[in-house]
Write an enzyme that holds these catalytic residues in place. Structure first.
Site, PDB file in Angstrom:
ATOM      1  N   ASP A 216      -4.648  55.505  26.738  1.00  0.00           N
ATOM      2  CA  ASP A 216      -6.000  54.988  26.918  1.00  0.00           C
ATOM      3  C   ASP A 216      -6.235  53.826  25.976  1.00  0.00           C
ATOM      4  OD1 ASP A 216      -9.218  55.305  26.906  1.00  0.00           O
ATOM      5  OD2 ASP A 216      -8.361  56.331  28.633  1.00  0.00           O
TER       6      ASP A 216
ATOM      7  N   HIS B 254     -13.507  54.814  24.258  1.00  0.00           N
ATOM      8  CA  HIS B 254     -13.092  55.582  25.442  1.00  0.00           C
ATOM      9  C   HIS B 254     -12.002  56.593  25.086  1.00  0.00           C
ATOM     10  CE1 HIS B 254     -11.509  55.984  29.669  1.00  0.00           C
ATOM     11  NE2 HIS B 254     -12.761  55.720  30.003  1.00  0.00           N
TER      12      HIS B 254
ATOM     13  N   SER C  59     -12.878  59.615  34.371  1.00  0.00           N
ATOM     14  CA  SER C  59     -12.161  59.452  33.105  1.00  0.00           C
ATOM     15  C   SER C  59     -12.296  60.678  32.215  1.00  0.00           C
ATOM     16  CB  SER C  59     -12.711  58.249  32.329  1.00  0.00           C
ATOM     17  OG  SER C  59     -12.170  57.045  32.777  1.00  0.00           O
TER      18      SER C  59
END
Length: 478
Positions: free
Chosen positions: A167, A204, A414
């Site tokens: 990621d 994230h 996600s």
């Protein structure tokens, strides 16, 4: 004017790749982004066939130039892919690239004779999955605990399950969040812009690591910043980056991947084909996000879960809305999605807890759900104005700004993905199961909860410590 998130993301990603001309595809619709003037082929004899076939076709077409067909390199690499230039892309035009479309059509007869695809577009793979985010993060209300909460399992270095998160990198102060004490990996390269505000999608990877740690505390989590550059990478580079991620630490038990792209096909991505074949020979389980386009179009790598050779190798994960009873409005869906997990307004650590940091919204919310759903979904609630959504001459005001001091709420496939990855890891710990693919089978076989997604009953993977939230209708006039 309603926001156009797909187009807004296109501009954002194009700015992050200033030397790579991009187009929307496939031809006259917007399902994915790809590099103009380039197609991908397998190295060696197949690349030669592609070059010769396309050059011959272009020589007979007055509006195309055979001389443009040439290797764009590299000729050999671990992914087994060659970039072939088929045109000189016009700058500043985001519509589909006719030269690429013509080149792919020219190859159909040769592909028919060989029985498999010879070439494809060079797609953009992104963590916006795909270039259309579920939403942007929202500061969690003061005092609201993580959701899911940590399940109380103790960490044991000798039995911990290895989870690799591919990621964005970790925030510099991630370790100030105790559940991430055993997490390691790459730091986020650039966290803030020139004004000191968080960049889009920064945090994230930290948020995802926090979700894995909550569902499965007995894990050794490694976060690799494979997608630090605006969360996007060309398909031709993505396979090599995946190899790099596993080469650094060896193949883990579980890979959590919240990135991908559609490509309008049912046979995968050429750029990750070599990685997927090597993955198949390992003991690792890939848990992959199904994407946020509200579409049934296969989304890769998640859709490998539906291919016969990969059904035991890949777990594709869609997102459920806040109550866990139905699919989230944005979630991709279809027979290629193996299971669904909560994916709306989860609470995890976006940043560490050393100091508050501001964020400026990039996208505006909508007056109504962009996918036609009737509940107060993330398309429209909570409301905010984003800098990318408004034309300067018609902007209703300054973009909304918020401050994060650790926890955030965030939505998207996600985040459903690390919940599923964590449940696999937790199952391995609880049942002393050393095979993550066996754990996947056992976990799905034991599912007792189901949700409704587009009229179908689907397996719902609900972490025991996850707290459902009530689903409401939008307020009148909202």
């Amino acid at each position: 004017m309603a926001p156009q998130r797909f187009h807004e993301q296109f501009d954002q990603i194009q700015r992050s790749m200033p030397d790579v001309p991009l187009a929307m595809g496939p031809d006259d619709s917007a399902e994915f982004f790809y590099e103009k003037g380039v197609i991908l082929a397998r190295d060696g004899e197949e690349a030669r066939v592609v070059e010769e076939t396309v050059r011959s076709h272009f020589a007979a077409a007055p509006d195309l130039t055979a001389d443009d067909v040439r290797r764009a390199g590299p000729e050999t690499n671990r992914t087994g892919i060659t970039r072939i230039r088929v045109g000189d892309p016009a700058p500043g035009v985001r519509d589909g690239d006719p030269a690429v479309a013509h080149a792919l059509r020219a190859l159909r007869e040769a592909e028919g004779r060989r029985g498999h695809r010879l070439a494809g577009r060079n797609h953009v793979v992104s963590i916006a999955v795909n270039a259309c985010p579920g939403d942007e993060p929202v500061p969690a209300p003061a005092g609201e605990p993580p959701n899911p909460a940590a399940d109380g399992t103790r960490y044991d270095q000798d039995t911990a399950v290895g989870v690799l998160v591919i990621d964005t990198g970790l925030m510099h102060d991630y370790a100030s969040y105790p559940p991430l004490a055993h997490t390691r990996g790459d730091g986020q390269v650039t966290e803030t812009d020139a004004a000191g505000a968080l960049r889009e999608y920064v945090g994230h990877g930290t948020f995802i690591a926090g979700l894995v740690a909550a569902v499965a505390p007995n894990t050794d989590i490694t976060v690799r910043g494979t997608l630090d550059d605006a969360g996007a990478v060309l398909e031709s580079e993505f396979g090599a980056r995946l190899f790099d991620a596993v080469d650094r630490d060896g193949w883990p038990d579980v890979i959590s991947l919240s990135a991908g792209t559609a490509n309008g096909r049912f046979d995968g991505l050429l750029g990750v084909d070599a990685f997927m074949r090597e993955l198949r020979e390992q003991d690792t389980l890939l848990v992959a996000a199904a994407g946020n386009n509200g579409s049934a179009t296969p989304f890769w790598p998640a859709a490998y879960a539906a291919l016969p050779d990969y059904q035991d190798v890949v777990l594709s994960v869609g997102a459920l809305r806040g109550d866990g009873e139905r699919g989230a409005c944005f979630s991709n869906h279809g027979p290629w999605v193996a299971a669904y997990a909560p994916g709306e307004r989860l609470v995890s650590s976006l940043t560490g807890f050393e100091a508050p940091v501001p964020y400026v919204y990039q996208h505006s919310t909508y007056d109504a759900c962009r996918y036609g759903f009737g509940y107060a979904c993330t398309c429209q609630s909570p409301r905010h104005t984003g800098v990318l959504s408004e034309e300067p001459e018609s902007a209703p005001g300054e973009p909304d700004r918020v401050t994060f001091a650790g926890f955030a709420q965030w939505s998207g496939t996600s985040f459903a993905t690390p919940l599923a990855a964590g449940l696999v890891a937790a199952h391995m710990s609880a049942h002393k199961e050393s095979d993550p693919r066996a754990a996947r089978r056992q976990l799905l076989a034991a599912v007792t909860a189901y949700a409704e997604v587009r009229g179908a009953q689907v397996p719902a993977l609900l972490p025991p410590t996850w707290r459902p939230t009530p689903v409401t209708r939008p307020a009148p006039g909202a």
